[in-house]
Design a protein around this motif. Structure first.
Motif, short mmCIF file in Angstrom:
data_model
loop_
_atom_site.label_atom_id
_atom_site.label_comp_id
_atom_site.label_asym_id
_atom_site.label_seq_id
_atom_site.Cartn_x
_atom_site.Cartn_y
_atom_site.Cartn_z
N TYR A 182 0.80 -1.23 0.00
CA TYR A 182 0.00 0.00 0.00
C TYR A 182 0.84 1.29 0.00
N SER A 183 2.17 1.16 -0.03
CA SER A 183 3.02 2.36 -0.09
C SER A 183 3.83 2.43 -1.37
N GLY A 184 4.11 1.27 -1.98
CA GLY A 184 4.95 1.26 -3.18
C GLY A 184 6.41 1.49 -2.90
N LEU A 185 6.84 1.40 -1.64
CA LEU A 185 8.24 1.62 -1.29
C LEU A 185 9.13 0.48 -1.79
N ARG A 186 10.37 0.81 -2.05
CA ARG A 186 11.37 -0.23 -2.29
C ARG A 186 11.66 -0.90 -0.95
N ILE A 187 12.12 -2.15 -0.99
CA ILE A 187 12.30 -2.89 0.26
C ILE A 187 13.34 -2.24 1.16
N ALA A 188 14.37 -1.63 0.58
CA ALA A 188 15.40 -0.99 1.41
C ALA A 188 14.82 0.17 2.21
N ASP A 189 13.91 0.92 1.60
CA ASP A 189 13.26 2.03 2.32
C ASP A 189 12.26 1.50 3.35
N ALA A 190 11.59 0.40 3.00
CA ALA A 190 10.54 -0.12 3.89
C ALA A 190 11.11 -0.71 5.17
N VAL A 191 12.15 -1.55 5.06
CA VAL A 191 12.64 -2.23 6.26
C VAL A 191 13.42 -1.30 7.18
N THR A 192 13.84 -0.15 6.68
CA THR A 192 14.54 0.82 7.53
C THR A 192 13.69 2.07 7.77
N LEU A 193 12.39 1.91 7.65
CA LEU A 193 11.47 3.04 7.79
C LEU A 193 11.41 3.53 9.23
N PRO A 194 11.74 4.80 9.49
CA PRO A 194 11.61 5.36 10.85
C PRO A 194 10.14 5.60 11.20
N ARG A 195 9.80 5.46 12.45
CA ARG A 195 8.42 5.65 12.90
C ARG A 195 7.97 7.10 12.69
N GLN A 196 8.90 8.04 12.78
CA GLN A 196 8.55 9.45 12.68
C GLN A 196 8.12 9.87 11.28
N THR A 197 8.31 8.99 10.27
CA THR A 197 7.94 9.35 8.90
C THR A 197 6.44 9.21 8.66
N ILE A 198 5.69 8.64 9.62
CA ILE A 198 4.24 8.49 9.48
C ILE A 198 3.55 9.39 10.48
N LYS A 199 2.80 10.35 9.95
CA LYS A 199 2.05 11.28 10.79
C LYS A 199 0.64 11.42 10.23
N ASP A 200 -0.34 11.29 11.10
CA ASP A 200 -1.74 11.38 10.68
C ASP A 200 -2.05 10.42 9.54
N ASP A 201 -1.50 9.21 9.66
CA ASP A 201 -1.73 8.12 8.69
C ASP A 201 -1.16 8.43 7.31
N VAL A 202 -0.24 9.37 7.21
CA VAL A 202 0.40 9.71 5.93
C VAL A 202 1.90 9.47 6.04
N LEU A 203 2.44 8.71 5.09
CA LEU A 203 3.87 8.43 5.06
C LEU A 203 4.57 9.49 4.22
N ILE A 204 5.57 10.14 4.79
CA ILE A 204 6.38 11.14 4.09
C ILE A 204 7.84 10.74 4.24
N LEU A 205 8.49 10.43 3.12
CA LEU A 205 9.85 9.89 3.19
C LEU A 205 10.67 10.33 1.98
N ARG A 206 11.93 10.67 2.23
CA ARG A 206 12.89 10.90 1.15
C ARG A 206 13.53 9.56 0.80
N THR A 207 13.30 9.07 -0.42
CA THR A 207 13.75 7.73 -0.79
C THR A 207 15.27 7.66 -0.89
N GLU A 208 15.78 6.49 -0.55
CA GLU A 208 17.23 6.27 -0.51
C GLU A 208 17.85 6.30 -1.91
N LYS A 209 17.18 5.71 -2.88
CA LYS A 209 17.78 5.54 -4.20
C LYS A 209 17.85 6.83 -5.00
N THR A 210 16.74 7.54 -5.11
CA THR A 210 16.69 8.74 -5.96
C THR A 210 16.71 10.04 -5.18
#
Length: 364
Positions: free
Chosen positions: A211-239
């Motif tokens: 449901y996020s479309g993240l690459r596995i490297a971003d998903a398994v190292t996802l910090p808890r603080q990147t999800i606020k109000d049920d919205v994921l906001i993340l700067r992807t590792e690859k690009t």
């Protein structure tokens, strides 16, 4: 002082370096940058070996860059430029193979690696398809670096033609496969495993990937603080692009059950990120086997996320942003066959052509 000698093989009955009447390979013993170095000359002919030694002695080795020094310089520069650790690792692996090849063939300096030598080096690669293409791109990048620094007079790697790449079709998981994988999480063996909640973590990770479309490297190292109000906001590792994706309530609930006190959901922080990715990839292989899902891999969850949006008539430009692609061309390359409007337009075109053909046939 450069001294040539025969490096006697195990089958040769001689061990004295000064014995020259056998056909064992000829090496040289020399000092480069105050370091003693042993190098193969790439010949068994003593007369030819002497010519190579003379060339080394008269060519001014201090002004030429050895292959080892050149590769080490590139790695230092890459690290100073802040390249991703994964990218630096790939260059280190390439250089390890290049230096082993050079030692085996008797090449010492970077300017000895001409087109024929580099083609010979590529013949030793086990990489195929896209991996071979990327490896060649890295080799060309390195030799451009060497050319710009004046170590070689030409980038010979540009003369090597890239391999033929067959793009595998995008294969999202079916809904039945998705349900079977979720069910397999409950059956995943956790007894005796150091992580007794691995089945629950895999379930949460599967939902996050889907449901996020993240690459596995971003998903398994996802910090808890990147999800606020049920919205994921993340700067992807690859690009390095920022993605903003709302997550459904079942994903938020699953993540809440596996949140770690160290600020992450899946990563313990005790290992490197690369090791963490490897651990979960191995766990996924076992999970797919339990679920009886063939050719399962983590990137197919990303494909599933994109394809389901496109089939729901989401614009491909929006899907590109959600995936964190730097431009829509990348998205179109992989997912254009799944664009719903395009499929409907193609079907309409074929139907119209068939109707005209049938009408003309009846009239005749």
């Amino acid at each position: 002082m450069i001294k040539a000698y025969r490096r006697h093989s195990r089958k040769c009955g001689h061990r004295d370096r000064n014995y020259r009447r056998c056909t064992c390979p000829i090496w040289v013993d020399l000092v480069v940058d105050s370091k003693r170095t042993l190098r193969a000359l790439g010949t068994r002919n003593w007369d030819l070996a002497q010519k190579k030694v003379l060339a080394l002695e008269t060519s001014g080795d201090k002004t030429r860059k050895t292959i080892q020094d050149a590769t080490d310089s590139y790695v230092r520069d890459a690290e100073a430029r802040g390249l991703r650790p994964a990218s630096v690792y790939k260059f280190k692996l390439l250089f390890k193979q290049l230096n082993a090849f050079a030692t085996d063939k008797g090449f010492l300096h970077i300017d000895e690696l001409d087109v024929d030598a580099l083609r010979g080096f590529r013949e030793t690669w086990k990489n195929k398809n896209y991996s071979a293409k990327k490896k060649l791109e890295n080799l060309r990048t390195f030799f451009r670096f060497a050319y710009e620094d004046g170590w070689v007079h030409k980038n010979h790697a540009l003369a090597i033609k890239p391999p033929k790449v067959e793009q595998p079709p995008t294969m999202p998981f079916t809904r039945d496969e998705f349900n079977r994988v979720l069910a397999a999480c409950d059956k995943y063996p956790s007894e005796g495993h150091p992580n007794a909640r691995l089945g629950s973590r895999l379930r949460a990770l599967v939902l996050l990937l889907r449901y996020s479309g993240l690459r596995i490297a971003d998903a398994v190292t996802l910090p808890r603080q990147t999800i606020k109000d049920d919205v994921l906001i993340l700067r992807t590792e690859k690009t390095g692009t920022v993605v903003r994706v709302p997550l459904p309530s079942n994903v938020i609930a699953a993540l809440g059950t596996v949140a770690r006190p160290n600020g992450y959901f899946f990563w313990s922080g005790a290992s490197t990120k690369k090791s963490c990715v490897g651990d979960y990839q191995r766990a996924f292989k076992k999970l797919y086997k339990i679920a009886k899902v063939e050719k399962g891999h983590a990137h197919r969850w990303r494909d599933t996320f994109a394809v389901e949006l496109l089939l729901d008539k989401a614009p491909i430009a929006d899907v590109s942003v959600l995936l964190g692609h730097q431009n829509t061309k990348v998205t179109e390359k992989h997912y254009s066959p799944w664009v719903k409007e395009r499929q409907e337009q193609l079907e309409q075109t074929v139907r119209a052509a068939n109707e005209r053909y049938n009408h003309d046939t009846q009239d005749s």
